[in-house]
Design a protein around this motif. Sequence first.
Motif, PDB file in Angstrom:
ATOM      1  N   GLY A 141      67.443  21.705 -31.342  1.00 48.84           N
ATOM      2  CA  GLY A 141      66.266  21.671 -30.193  1.00 48.84           C
ATOM      3  C   GLY A 141      66.536  21.712 -28.981  1.00 48.84           C
ATOM      4  N   MET A 142      66.008  23.159 -28.543  1.00 43.47           N
ATOM      5  CA  MET A 142      65.687  23.432 -27.264  1.00 43.47           C
ATOM      6  C   MET A 142      65.600  23.160 -26.488  1.00 43.47           C
ATOM      7  SD  MET A 142      68.837  24.920 -27.683  1.00 43.47           S
ATOM      8  CE  MET A 142      68.713  26.121 -26.217  1.00 43.47           C
ATOM      9  N   ARG A 143      65.059  23.310 -25.383  1.00 42.65           N
ATOM     10  CA  ARG A 143      63.889  22.196 -23.619  1.00 42.65           C
ATOM     11  C   ARG A 143      64.628  22.788 -22.650  1.00 42.65           C
ATOM     12  NH1 ARG A 143      63.982  16.048 -22.680  1.00 42.65           N
ATOM     13  NH2 ARG A 143      65.818  16.599 -21.154  1.00 42.65           N
ATOM     14  N   ALA A 144      63.478  23.281 -22.029  1.00 32.71           N
ATOM     15  CA  ALA A 144      63.842  24.077 -20.371  1.00 32.71           C
ATOM     16  C   ALA A 144      62.640  23.263 -20.079  1.00 32.71           C
ATOM     17  CB  ALA A 144      63.610  25.448 -20.026  1.00 32.71           C
ATOM     18  N   ARG A 145      63.244  22.796 -18.333  1.00 33.06           N
ATOM     19  CA  ARG A 145      62.634  22.074 -17.217  1.00 33.06           C
ATOM     20  C   ARG A 145      63.019  22.822 -15.930  1.00 33.06           C
ATOM     21  NH1 ARG A 145      64.529  16.031 -17.027  1.00 33.06           N
ATOM     22  NH2 ARG A 145      66.576  17.195 -18.040  1.00 33.06           N
ATOM     23  N   ASP A 146      61.922  22.793 -15.301  1.00 27.65           N
ATOM     24  CA  ASP A 146      61.947  22.821 -13.698  1.00 27.65           C
ATOM     25  C   ASP A 146      62.504  21.998 -12.911  1.00 27.65           C
ATOM     26  OD1 ASP A 146      59.999  21.054 -13.072  1.00 27.65           O
ATOM     27  OD2 ASP A 146      58.605  22.749 -13.102  1.00 27.65           O
ATOM     28  N   LEU A 147      62.268  21.793 -11.316  1.00 33.10           N
ATOM     29  CA  LEU A 147      63.181  20.991 -10.658  1.00 33.10           C
ATOM     30  C   LEU A 147      62.196  20.137 -10.770  1.00 33.10           C
ATOM     31  CD1 LEU A 147      65.357  23.793  -8.340  1.00 33.10           C
ATOM     32  CD2 LEU A 147      66.170  22.397 -10.087  1.00 33.10           C
ATOM     33  N   ASN A 198      61.524  24.337 -28.655  1.00 37.54           N
ATOM     34  CA  ASN A 198      61.108  25.514 -29.481  1.00 37.54           C
ATOM     35  C   ASN A 198      60.988  24.788 -30.756  1.00 37.54           C
ATOM     36  OD1 ASN A 198      63.803  24.128 -30.125  1.00 37.54           O
ATOM     37  ND2 ASN A 198      64.760  25.365 -31.318  1.00 37.54           N
ATOM     38  N   PRO A 199      60.850  25.688 -31.886  1.00 42.94           N
ATOM     39  CA  PRO A 199      59.949  24.554 -33.322  1.00 42.94           C
ATOM     40  C   PRO A 199      60.927  23.147 -33.652  1.00 42.94           C
ATOM     41  CG  PRO A 199      59.633  27.231 -33.533  1.00 42.94           C
ATOM     42  CD  PRO A 199      60.766  27.123 -32.115  1.00 42.94           C
ATOM     43  N   ALA A 200      62.346  23.270 -33.723  1.00 43.28           N
ATOM     44  CA  ALA A 200      63.365  22.499 -34.002  1.00 43.28           C
ATOM     45  C   ALA A 200      63.164  21.340 -33.333  1.00 43.28           C
ATOM     46  CB  ALA A 200      64.972  23.120 -33.640  1.00 43.28           C
ATOM     47  N   LEU A 201      62.873  21.418 -31.496  1.00 38.19           N
ATOM     48  CA  LEU A 201      62.718  20.708 -30.416  1.00 38.19           C
ATOM     49  C   LEU A 201      60.647  19.499 -31.106  1.00 38.19           C
ATOM     50  CD1 LEU A 201      63.994  18.100 -28.758  1.00 38.19           C
ATOM     51  CD2 LEU A 201      62.305  20.305 -27.084  1.00 38.19           C
ATOM     52  N   CYS A 202      59.969  20.737 -31.254  1.00 41.71           N
ATOM     53  CA  CYS A 202      59.133  20.427 -31.541  1.00 41.71           C
ATOM     54  C   CYS A 202      59.017  19.230 -33.160  1.00 41.71           C
ATOM     55  CB  CYS A 202      57.712  20.996 -31.898  1.00 41.71           C
ATOM     56  SG  CYS A 202      57.236  22.680 -30.492  1.00 41.71           S
ATOM     57  N   LYS A 203      59.505  19.973 -33.927  1.00 41.69           N
ATOM     58  CA  LYS A 203      60.172  19.318 -35.523  1.00 41.69           C
ATOM     59  C   LYS A 203      60.224  17.610 -35.202  1.00 41.69           C
ATOM     60  CE  LYS A 203      61.987  19.840 -39.954  1.00 41.69           C
ATOM     61  NZ  LYS A 203      62.619  20.776 -40.904  1.00 41.69           N
ATOM     62  N   MET A 204      61.332  17.840 -34.198  1.00 40.66           N
ATOM     63  CA  MET A 204      62.104  16.870 -34.042  1.00 40.66           C
ATOM     64  C   MET A 204      61.746  14.951 -33.149  1.00 40.66           C
ATOM     65  SD  MET A 204      65.635  16.465 -31.895  1.00 40.66           S
ATOM     66  CE  MET A 204      66.178  17.751 -32.724  1.00 40.66           C
ATOM     67  N   TRP A 229      66.493  22.578 -15.743  1.00 40.68           N
ATOM     68  CA  TRP A 229      67.893  22.804 -16.855  1.00 40.68           C
ATOM     69  C   TRP A 229      66.993  23.719 -17.380  1.00 40.68           C
ATOM     70  CZ3 TRP A 229      71.761  20.600 -14.016  1.00 40.68           C
ATOM     71  CH2 TRP A 229      71.332  20.338 -12.617  1.00 40.68           C
ATOM     72  N   LEU A 230      68.214  23.708 -18.830  1.00 37.87           N
ATOM     73  CA  LEU A 230      68.017  24.125 -20.185  1.00 37.87           C
ATOM     74  C   LEU A 230      68.376  23.066 -20.970  1.00 37.87           C
ATOM     75  CD1 LEU A 230      67.549  25.614 -22.487  1.00 37.87           C
ATOM     76  CD2 LEU A 230      69.283  27.267 -22.147  1.00 37.87           C
ATOM     77  N   SER A 231      67.727  22.071 -21.981  1.00 32.05           N
ATOM     78  CA  SER A 231      68.839  21.082 -22.856  1.00 32.05           C
ATOM     79  C   SER A 231      68.817  21.030 -24.070  1.00 32.05           C
ATOM     80  CB  SER A 231      68.331  19.424 -22.619  1.00 32.05           C
ATOM     81  OG  SER A 231      68.488  19.724 -21.309  1.00 32.05           O
ATOM     82  N   SER A 232      69.953  21.203 -24.549  1.00 29.34           N
ATOM     83  CA  SER A 232      70.121  21.657 -26.191  1.00 29.34           C
ATOM     84  C   SER A 232      70.129  19.773 -26.728  1.00 29.34           C
ATOM     85  CB  SER A 232      71.431  22.133 -26.582  1.00 29.34           C
ATOM     86  OG  SER A 232      71.500  23.436 -26.086  1.00 29.34           O
ATOM     87  N   VAL A 233      69.071  19.601 -27.893  1.00 23.69           N
ATOM     88  CA  VAL A 233      68.905  17.999 -28.266  1.00 23.69           C
ATOM     89  C   VAL A 233      69.739  18.592 -29.503  1.00 23.69           C
ATOM     90  CG1 VAL A 233      67.123  16.284 -28.535  1.00 23.69           C
ATOM     91  CG2 VAL A 233      67.418  18.684 -26.686  1.00 23.69           C
ATOM     92  N   VAL A 234      70.096  17.665 -30.791  1.00 21.64           N
ATOM     93  CA  VAL A 234      70.637  17.952 -30.981  1.00 21.64           C
ATOM     94  C   VAL A 234      70.122  16.324 -31.865  1.00 21.64           C
ATOM     95  CG1 VAL A 234      73.015  17.416 -33.210  1.00 21.64           C
ATOM     96  CG2 VAL A 234      73.024  18.928 -30.961  1.00 21.64           C
ATOM     97  N   ASP A 235      70.358  16.263 -33.345  1.00 21.30           N
ATOM     98  CA  ASP A 235      69.329  14.625 -34.197  1.00 21.30           C
ATOM     99  C   ASP A 235      70.693  13.972 -34.791  1.00 21.30           C
ATOM    100  OD1 ASP A 235      68.312  13.028 -35.439  1.00 21.30           O
ATOM    101  OD2 ASP A 235      67.161  14.093 -36.443  1.00 21.30           O
ATOM    102  N   ILE A 236      70.549  13.323 -34.300  1.00 23.30           N
ATOM    103  CA  ILE A 236      72.414  12.552 -34.736  1.00 23.30           C
ATOM    104  C   ILE A 236      72.058  11.663 -35.602  1.00 23.30           C
ATOM    105  CG2 ILE A 236      73.880  13.404 -32.637  1.00 23.30           C
ATOM    106  CD1 ILE A 236      73.653  10.718 -31.468  1.00 23.30           C
ATOM    107  N   THR A 237      70.287  10.629 -35.668  1.00 22.25           N
ATOM    108  CA  THR A 237      69.862   9.704 -37.004  1.00 22.25           C
ATOM    109  C   THR A 237      70.972   9.936 -38.081  1.00 22.25           C
ATOM    110  OG1 THR A 237      67.584  10.606 -35.530  1.00 22.25           O
ATOM    111  CG2 THR A 237      67.809   8.530 -37.466  1.00 22.25           C
ATOM    112  N   GLU A 238      71.057  10.920 -38.771  1.00 29.07           N
ATOM    113  CA  GLU A 238      71.685  10.488 -39.782  1.00 29.07           C
ATOM    114  C   GLU A 238      72.502  10.532 -39.864  1.00 29.07           C
ATOM    115  OE1 GLU A 238      70.613   9.793 -42.204  1.00 29.07           O
ATOM    116  OE2 GLU A 238      68.569  10.568 -42.094  1.00 29.07           O
ATOM    117  N   GLN A 239      73.903  10.518 -38.287  1.00 27.85           N
ATOM    118  CA  GLN A 239      75.358  10.744 -37.990  1.00 27.85           C
ATOM    119  C   GLN A 239      74.838   8.944 -38.171  1.00 27.85           C
ATOM    120  OE1 GLN A 239      76.283  12.943 -35.408  1.00 27.85           O
ATOM    121  NE2 GLN A 239      78.351  11.568 -34.331  1.00 27.85           N
ATOM    122  N   LYS A 240      74.033   8.277 -37.156  1.00 32.28           N
ATOM    123  CA  LYS A 240      74.079   7.272 -37.152  1.00 32.28           C
ATOM    124  C   LYS A 240      74.676   6.066 -37.605  1.00 32.28           C
ATOM    125  CE  LYS A 240      74.282   6.876 -32.253  1.00 32.28           C
ATOM    126  NZ  LYS A 240      75.023   6.210 -31.023  1.00 32.28           N
TER     127      LYS A 240
END
Length: 630
Positions: free
Chosen positions: A293-299, A307-313, A380-391
């Motif tokens: 997942g990709m997410r961009a925020r202003d200050l 991006n679609p991956a974050l929306c699905k997440m 800020w630009l954030s990369s969001v990784v789903d780690i639910t299955e890892q947990k």
Amino acid sequence: MNPLPLSSLVPPTNRFLWLWPRIALALFVLAVAGLLWYSQRDALEEQRSVLITDVLWMEQNLHFQFDQAQERLQALARADHEGKVDEAGFRDRATLLLAGSPGVTGVQLFDTAHRRRFSLGPQPELPLDDALKLAAATGRPVYSEVFWDGQEAMLALVVPEQDEFGVGLISLPKLIATQVPWWFTVKYRLQLLDRDNRVLASKSNIETGATPLTYQLALEPPGKGLLLKVSAYPASTGLLRNLLLAAVIGLAAVVLYSWWRLRRHLQRRLQAEAALQAEYAFRKAMEDSLSVGMRARDLDGRIVYVNPALCKMVGYPAEALIGCLPPYPYWEPDSPETLQPHVAPVAGQEARFRHHDGRVVHTMIYTAPLIDAEGRHTGWLSSVVDITEQKRAEAFARQQEEKLQQTARLVSMGEMASTLAHEINQPLMAMSSYASAARQLTVQGDVEQVRPILEKIAGQAQRAAQIVRRIREFVRRRTPHHEPCQLDEVVEDAIGLADGDARSRGARIVARLGAEGLTLSADRILLEQVLLNLIRNALDASDNVASEQRVVEVSTMLEEQGVRVSVRDHGSGISRDAAEHLFEAFYTTKPLGMGMGLNICRSIIENHHGRLWFESPPEGGTLFHFTLPK
């Protein structure tokens, strides 16, 4: 993407127009190169012509000096033949000759028998026999071969007068030094060589460069293979000429660079429009295919891109997220990101998101500054990784490890069952014997003797209870937890569990405890499991050695950062092949082993923030160590 060639972007009717600048530039470069070559060639021809002229002038100058010395020496010999010269007169005339003849360092007169009559100046051994004979035969002045007086090359001039001879000694270095003017040495290096190319005399010995302009000719007279070699120093071109050449070359470079830049600019402009839509489609496809997942925020924290991956997440469409300010609709109330909404972590940070359907999504967030084209920090630009299955996998792995540890403890107790039965049977047999004795004393009425027997029965009962307690605590399944415990007590309990097995094998367990009073925060039962496993492995390794070597040493020692526990045996040791796989799961050297003991031991020690390893002492056996922090 590679840029397209200009020929594929320019219409065919206009391609011929692009050839004219190229042809003009090629002709211009060729003209400049021809001008430079012709200018350089003309300069070299002019320098060579001047060199030949100067060399011929130098040759004439040296000939004049030789002729002048010859005339003066001939006049002296004629006066001597006519009887006009005595010794004093000879010295006066010879002094004047030396003063007026550069390079002549000595004068001598010989009679008809080739004997020296008068002499002024140096008197070296002269090789004059051939020269005197030749002069007498021809009646003309003759020069001798070159000879050396120390480090100085010399030449003898023999002038015949009837049957008498005048001889002048000529120093070639002095002749060259006095007859070569200063302006000549500024332009050239002059050398006088013999037929073997040895340098007899020289003037201005500065190096002339790798390929100097050189001219040489034979020096006649005196002949005898003498060569006059003159090498020109590189001539400095005129300042104006250099400036003009530099200007022409610079202008050519500017024209070529300008044409190249103009062509590049036009090429990029033509490519930009053609590639813009393809580039946009490529980037959009790449962003849509990402599983991160990709997410961009202003200050201010406002979401400007997802991006679609974050929306699905998170289960929300992009239209519902873009423009949102904290708190975001997918935030959990106690998530770290919720507690610090304006802090953007640079490293990874775990956070929990609430999906639109209500389930919890565990994520790992990596955030970096968002910099625009002008270098300003805009968000800020954030990369969001789903780690639910890892947990879930980590939780399942922990459960399996706990079950495996429980199984290992049960296996260990099963292997020690007979020994433990023997251990418990000893206090029971003692209690039975003491009870029989007490019964007889009661029948006899000796009550006073019964009291100590009853105390012994109670002691044996406590001993049996202690053995049962150790077994129950060791095999009981429970959740691992840390609690304060005395390390030496843990070691003594582990030795107590293994002591019966050691005696049945004819072995001894020796304890050397040096951590008295040290309290650790650890899981007591898991540490006993590690110690019991290492002690049992040491006992197994001692089965095939002599009885006096069946000793297992267990020691504790305080260190600067914590405590070290060591278990040593005197068995056959560990082979090199086994050492590489010793701590791997399901690897064992025992016929009925599971291959999990040491792997579990290492996991337990590492969970206590310690380290487990082994050594092979030079005297044999194996030594296992593990450390625990204070």
